[in-house]
Design a protein around this motif. Structure first.
Motif, PDB file in Angstrom:
ATOM      1  N   GLU A 113     -13.098 139.887 -37.747  1.00  0.00           N
ATOM      2  CA  GLU A 113     -14.032 139.122 -36.912  1.00  0.00           C
ATOM      3  C   GLU A 113     -13.933 137.614 -37.153  1.00  0.00           C
ATOM      4  N   TYR A 114     -13.801 137.194 -38.401  1.00  0.00           N
ATOM      5  CA  TYR A 114     -13.728 135.752 -38.676  1.00  0.00           C
ATOM      6  C   TYR A 114     -12.456 135.142 -38.083  1.00  0.00           C
ATOM      7  N   ILE A 115     -11.377 135.916 -38.025  1.00  0.00           N
ATOM      8  CA  ILE A 115     -10.136 135.422 -37.423  1.00  0.00           C
ATOM      9  C   ILE A 115     -10.316 135.284 -35.913  1.00  0.00           C
ATOM     10  N   GLU A 169     -12.495 129.490 -31.321  1.00  0.00           N
ATOM     11  CA  GLU A 169     -12.962 128.116 -31.539  1.00  0.00           C
ATOM     12  C   GLU A 169     -11.815 127.113 -31.378  1.00  0.00           C
ATOM     13  N   ILE A 170     -10.663 127.438 -31.950  1.00  0.00           N
ATOM     14  CA  ILE A 170      -9.505 126.548 -31.821  1.00  0.00           C
ATOM     15  C   ILE A 170      -9.076 126.465 -30.361  1.00  0.00           C
TER      16      ILE A 170
END
Length: 83
Positions: A3-5, A11-12
């Protein structure tokens, strides 16, 4: 994909689409390596959202085509500054 990836990839992606940032600028902004940004945008993003991936790819290709101009300008500025 963790999930964090996924969150970082999106976002990027949003940052590049909003600003037209280069891979280096995005890497600096998100405190990750250029390789990570490149892998996120070329390999991970297409599995999340193909339309966003196509838009980002277009910006990255434009930046790649213009990079020799930015490099030349940086060199010009470097030697223009008094030592």
């Amino acid at each position: 994909m963790q999930e964090y990836i996924q969150k970082r990839v999106l976002e990027i992606c949003a940052y590049i689409l909003e600003t037209g940032a280069t891979v280096r600028q995005a890497a600096r902004r998100f405190n990750v390596s250029k390789s990570t940004v490149h892998k996120d945008m070329t390999e991970r993003l297409p599995s999340l959202n193909k339309e966003l991936a196509a838009s980002v790819r277009q910006i990255l290709e434009q930046n790649k085509a213009e990079r020799h101009l930015r490099g030349g300008e940086a060199t010009r500025q470097k030697y223009r500054q008094p030592a």
